[in-house]
Design a protein around this motif. Structure first.
Motif, PDB file in Angstrom:
ATOM      1  N   LEU A 181      31.108  61.877   5.510  1.00  0.00           N
ATOM      2  CA  LEU A 181      31.834  63.004   6.097  1.00  0.00           C
ATOM      3  C   LEU A 181      30.904  64.044   6.727  1.00  0.00           C
ATOM      4  O   LEU A 181      31.143  64.471   7.868  1.00  0.00           O
ATOM      5  N   PRO A 182      29.840  64.502   6.051  1.00  0.00           N
ATOM      6  CA  PRO A 182      28.935  65.454   6.709  1.00  0.00           C
ATOM      7  C   PRO A 182      28.258  64.868   7.941  1.00  0.00           C
ATOM      8  O   PRO A 182      27.988  65.595   8.910  1.00  0.00           O
ATOM      9  N   VAL A 183      28.003  63.564   7.911  1.00  0.00           N
ATOM     10  CA  VAL A 183      27.385  62.898   9.065  1.00  0.00           C
ATOM     11  C   VAL A 183      28.320  62.937  10.260  1.00  0.00           C
ATOM     12  O   VAL A 183      27.924  63.269  11.385  1.00  0.00           O
ATOM     13  N   SER A 184      29.594  62.601  10.034  1.00  0.00           N
ATOM     14  CA  SER A 184      30.580  62.626  11.121  1.00  0.00           C
ATOM     15  C   SER A 184      30.769  64.039  11.658  1.00  0.00           C
ATOM     16  O   SER A 184      30.941  64.244  12.869  1.00  0.00           O
ATOM     17  N   TYR A 185      30.733  65.026  10.760  1.00  0.00           N
ATOM     18  CA  TYR A 185      30.879  66.423  11.194  1.00  0.00           C
ATOM     19  C   TYR A 185      29.732  66.826  12.117  1.00  0.00           C
ATOM     20  O   TYR A 185      29.959  67.449  13.169  1.00  0.00           O
ATOM     21  N   TYR A 186      28.510  66.479  11.739  1.00  0.00           N
ATOM     22  CA  TYR A 186      27.355  66.806  12.585  1.00  0.00           C
ATOM     23  C   TYR A 186      27.506  66.155  13.967  1.00  0.00           C
ATOM     24  O   TYR A 186      27.277  66.804  14.996  1.00  0.00           O
ATOM     25  N   LEU A 187      27.889  64.889  13.995  1.00  0.00           N
ATOM     26  CA  LEU A 187      28.027  64.176  15.270  1.00  0.00           C
ATOM     27  C   LEU A 187      29.165  64.760  16.111  1.00  0.00           C
ATOM     28  O   LEU A 187      29.081  64.793  17.344  1.00  0.00           O
ATOM     29  N   GLY A 199      36.167  61.425  19.155  1.00  0.00           N
ATOM     30  CA  GLY A 199      36.135  60.216  18.327  1.00  0.00           C
ATOM     31  C   GLY A 199      35.570  60.483  16.946  1.00  0.00           C
ATOM     32  O   GLY A 199      36.104  59.995  15.933  1.00  0.00           O
ATOM     33  N   PHE A 200      34.518  61.283  16.876  1.00  0.00           N
ATOM     34  CA  PHE A 200      33.926  61.581  15.566  1.00  0.00           C
ATOM     35  C   PHE A 200      34.816  62.521  14.750  1.00  0.00           C
ATOM     36  O   PHE A 200      34.836  62.435  13.517  1.00  0.00           O
ATOM     37  N   TRP A 201      35.551  63.422  15.413  1.00  0.00           N
ATOM     38  CA  TRP A 201      36.509  64.242  14.679  1.00  0.00           C
ATOM     39  C   TRP A 201      37.586  63.359  14.045  1.00  0.00           C
ATOM     40  O   TRP A 201      37.962  63.554  12.882  1.00  0.00           O
ATOM     41  N   MET A 202      38.079  62.390  14.810  1.00  0.00           N
ATOM     42  CA  MET A 202      39.085  61.479  14.275  1.00  0.00           C
ATOM     43  C   MET A 202      38.514  60.628  13.146  1.00  0.00           C
ATOM     44  O   MET A 202      39.198  60.339  12.153  1.00  0.00           O
ATOM     45  N   LEU A 203      37.256  60.246  13.295  1.00  0.00           N
ATOM     46  CA  LEU A 203      36.590  59.479  12.244  1.00  0.00           C
ATOM     47  C   LEU A 203      36.508  60.295  10.963  1.00  0.00           C
ATOM     48  O   LEU A 203      36.790  59.796   9.864  1.00  0.00           O
ATOM     49  N   LEU A 204      36.137  61.558  11.098  1.00  0.00           N
ATOM     50  CA  LEU A 204      36.032  62.438   9.925  1.00  0.00           C
ATOM     51  C   LEU A 204      37.394  62.619   9.260  1.00  0.00           C
ATOM     52  O   LEU A 204      37.513  62.519   8.031  1.00  0.00           O
ATOM     53  N   ILE A 205      38.424  62.881  10.064  1.00  0.00           N
ATOM     54  CA  ILE A 205      39.744  63.167   9.510  1.00  0.00           C
ATOM     55  C   ILE A 205      40.328  61.958   8.791  1.00  0.00           C
ATOM     56  O   ILE A 205      40.826  62.060   7.664  1.00  0.00           O
ATOM     57  N   THR A 206      40.259  60.790   9.433  1.00  0.00           N
ATOM     58  CA  THR A 206      40.839  59.587   8.820  1.00  0.00           C
ATOM     59  C   THR A 206      40.063  59.169   7.572  1.00  0.00           C
ATOM     60  O   THR A 206      40.650  58.686   6.601  1.00  0.00           O
ATOM     61  N   PHE A 230      30.524  73.120   1.584  1.00  0.00           N
ATOM     62  CA  PHE A 230      30.563  73.166   3.044  1.00  0.00           C
ATOM     63  C   PHE A 230      30.975  74.556   3.529  1.00  0.00           C
ATOM     64  O   PHE A 230      30.369  75.120   4.432  1.00  0.00           O
ATOM     65  N   ILE A 231      31.997  75.115   2.903  1.00  0.00           N
ATOM     66  CA  ILE A 231      32.452  76.449   3.292  1.00  0.00           C
ATOM     67  C   ILE A 231      31.384  77.500   2.984  1.00  0.00           C
ATOM     68  O   ILE A 231      31.143  78.419   3.765  1.00  0.00           O
ATOM     69  N   VAL A 232      30.703  77.353   1.845  1.00  0.00           N
ATOM     70  CA  VAL A 232      29.705  78.332   1.430  1.00  0.00           C
ATOM     71  C   VAL A 232      28.472  78.300   2.328  1.00  0.00           C
ATOM     72  O   VAL A 232      27.926  79.339   2.708  1.00  0.00           O
ATOM     73  N   THR A 233      28.005  77.093   2.696  1.00  0.00           N
ATOM     74  CA  THR A 233      26.722  76.961   3.396  1.00  0.00           C
ATOM     75  C   THR A 233      26.851  76.872   4.909  1.00  0.00           C
ATOM     76  O   THR A 233      25.858  77.076   5.617  1.00  0.00           O
ATOM     77  N   SER A 234      28.020  76.567   5.436  1.00  0.00           N
ATOM     78  CA  SER A 234      28.155  76.320   6.874  1.00  0.00           C
ATOM     79  C   SER A 234      27.910  77.581   7.707  1.00  0.00           C
ATOM     80  O   SER A 234      28.291  78.694   7.311  1.00  0.00           O
ATOM     81  N   ARG A 235      27.288  77.391   8.853  1.00  0.00           N
ATOM     82  CA  ARG A 235      27.143  78.496   9.806  1.00  0.00           C
ATOM     83  C   ARG A 235      28.443  78.723  10.580  1.00  0.00           C
ATOM     84  O   ARG A 235      28.602  79.733  11.238  1.00  0.00           O
ATOM     85  N   HIS A 236      29.367  77.751  10.501  1.00  0.00           N
ATOM     86  CA  HIS A 236      30.632  77.835  11.238  1.00  0.00           C
ATOM     87  C   HIS A 236      31.757  78.065  10.219  1.00  0.00           C
ATOM     88  O   HIS A 236      32.525  77.163   9.909  1.00  0.00           O
ATOM     89  N   LYS A 237      31.827  79.273   9.681  1.00  0.00           N
ATOM     90  CA  LYS A 237      32.744  79.575   8.590  1.00  0.00           C
ATOM     91  C   LYS A 237      34.204  79.339   8.956  1.00  0.00           C
ATOM     92  O   LYS A 237      34.976  78.765   8.186  1.00  0.00           O
ATOM     93  N   VAL A 238      34.609  79.801  10.146  1.00  0.00           N
ATOM     94  CA  VAL A 238      36.014  79.674  10.537  1.00  0.00           C
ATOM     95  C   VAL A 238      36.404  78.202  10.630  1.00  0.00           C
ATOM     96  O   VAL A 238      37.453  77.787  10.127  1.00  0.00           O
ATOM     97  N   LEU A 239      35.545  77.414  11.258  1.00  0.00           N
ATOM     98  CA  LEU A 239      35.823  75.982  11.389  1.00  0.00           C
ATOM     99  C   LEU A 239      35.847  75.321  10.019  1.00  0.00           C
ATOM    100  O   LEU A 239      36.710  74.478   9.734  1.00  0.00           O
ATOM    101  N   ALA A 240      34.912  75.692   9.152  1.00  0.00           N
ATOM    102  CA  ALA A 240      34.829  75.099   7.812  1.00  0.00           C
ATOM    103  C   ALA A 240      36.094  75.399   7.006  1.00  0.00           C
ATOM    104  O   ALA A 240      36.668  74.505   6.368  1.00  0.00           O
ATOM    105  N   ILE A 241      36.534  76.652   7.050  1.00  0.00           N
ATOM    106  CA  ILE A 241      37.738  77.030   6.311  1.00  0.00           C
ATOM    107  C   ILE A 241      38.964  76.334   6.894  1.00  0.00           C
ATOM    108  O   ILE A 241      39.844  75.869   6.152  1.00  0.00           O
TER     109      ILE A 241
END
Length: 438
Positions: A181-187, A199-206, A230-241
């Motif tokens: 999951l973290p790998v797909s998020y980075y991609l 495609g990678f967003w869909m991969l992460l979600i499914t 992920f929520i605590v450490t991410s630089r993209h807080k809104v997206l993470a939440i």
């Protein structure tokens, strides 16, 4: 038809493998994680694709197509060499009449060969990106298959493992999928083409849906911890939440009653016969380690009937628990920590925890070096964060599964080390911390 289509794809990939050793290495890794033969029923069912691409890669190295002088000296390589030396001695001194001893020693040797040659190939940003892609398209595709089935059945799908692999049951597969999951998020963040990012967003979600609908308590704990960190450490807080809330919503809509009933037993561990059986296996594993503190009993000795019978009544390190003498057959350790303890002794477990801890320290060092003054290296900081999250998820999910020799976690540790080296080489000398002259 499926076999023929994939065979055609492999024929087209062969020239690419011979033209560029990196391609052969990536195909070696991808076939090892996807295990495509598990999806075949015809002439490709017995094809040893992973061995074939490993042979091509190693042959190209021996023939000088890859310069050995390009090998990046690093501490993880030395940790791994020490680990494989210890595994060899544990295998040699392990209890006899244990067929799993040779089987898992072979697994360790193969995965170590793969990760030990990684410093020859992974040097630049595109190399790290390529390795992430093969992980996402290897592990992630298993998640896509189960995720789509979960959606189509409105949560009624029963996840099964991948035959012929370490992910051979749903608990192992769920924990493995969380690592992707973290790998797909980075991609999804850093791929250039919009359609590829989608495609990678869909991969992460499914894949997340597959884990949440899989019915594995270990997978549920792993993905829960992943979400919080992920929520605590991410630089993209809104997206993470937003992703976290979406996952909770999807879970509440798709999870059937039988699934929630099963997960609720996490709070009723003392009355859960399955959990008690695991604790007894942990106790037996510690008893084996106390009898063989340096080298352990050999790979998966706890699952060998004579060994189980010898130690099933021993208190081990868990003698303070009021547990009955088991009457059932030998059980797997069901924990990476007790698995390593019984297999490799206290020394083997210590080596493993040392290089895992070193990887977590590397993440801290990467973030410190990059800081906020090197925006061109923010991709490396985000990658380090994703590797960190994957490792933490493994440490949590692995507490409930026998997955200590899963190749991907060793890849993550090496990738974190090579990423640190790349960051150090990319930052101008004037920006690096100066040594103190005391």
């Amino acid at each position: 038809m499926r076999d023929l289509m994939f065979a055609s794809f492999m024929v087209l990939a062969l020239p690419l493998a011979f033209m560029r050793p990196l391609n052969a290495y990536l195909l070696w890794g991808w076939t090892g994680m996807l295990i495509p033969t598990s999806y075949f029923y015809g002439f490709m069912a017995d094809a040893r694709l992973n061995f074939f691409f490993a042979l091509i890669t190693l042959s190209l190295i021996v023939l000088g197509k890859v310069k050995i002088t390009n090998y990046q000296n690093n501490r993880v390589t030395w940790f791994y060499l020490l680990f494989i030396a210890h595994c060899t001695l544990s295998f040699a001194f392990g209890y006899s009449n244990n067929p799993l001893n040779a089987q898992y020693f072979e697994v360790v040797v193969k995965l170590m060969i793969f990760v030990l040659v990684m410093p020859l190939f992974v040097r630049e940003r595109q190399h790290f990106h390529a390795v992430f892609i093969i992980i996402a398209l290897g592990l992630g595709l298993h998640g896509v298959m189960d995720g789509l089935k979960t959606i189509a059945s409105a949560g009624g799908h029963n996840m099964a493992g991948v035959p012929g692999s370490m992910m051979n049951d749903r608990n192992h597969l769920s924990t493995a999928l969380v690592l992707s999951l973290p790998v797909s998020y980075y991609l999804a963040l850093y791929s250039r083409a919009r359609v590829v990012r989608f495609g990678f967003w869909m991969l992460l979600i499914t894949t997340a849906i597959a884990v949440l609908g899989g019915g594995s308590r270990g997978g549920f704990l792993a993905i829960s911890v992943l979400g919080i960190w992920f929520i605590v450490t991410s630089r993209h807080k809104v997206l993470a939440i937003s992703l976290g809330l979406s996952a909770v919503l999807a879970f509440s809509m798709l999870a059937p009653e039988r699934w929630t009933d099963r997960i609720s037993t996490v709070q009723e561990a003392q009355s859960d016969k399955s959990f008690i059986g695991r604790v007894i296996a942990w106790r037996v594993s510690t008893a084996i380690a106390l009898e063989n503190p340096v080298f352990g009993g050999g790979f998966h000795a706890v699952q060998t009937y004579p060994v189980w019978e010898t130690f099933k009544a021993s208190p081990g390190l868990l003698g303070f628990l009021d547990l009955p003498v088991p009457e059932f057959a030998p059980k797997a350790a069901h924990s990476i920590y007790f698995e390593l303890l019984g297999d490799l002794g206290f020394v083997g477990l210590s080596i493993f925890l040392t290089f895992i801890s070193y990887a977590l320290w590397n993440r801290w060092k990467i973030c410190k070096q990059i800081g906020t003054s090197n925006p061109q290296l923010l991709w490396a900081r985000d990658m380090a964060d994703m590797l960190f999250l994957a490792i933490i998820s493994f440490l949590v999910g692995g507490s409930a599964v026998s997955l200590a020799y899963f190749e991907v976690i060793y890849m993550f540790v090496m990738l974190m080390e090579l990423l640190r080296i790349h960051v150090e080489q990319s930052i101008p000398k004037r920006q690096q911390p100066k040594a103190r002259n005391d």
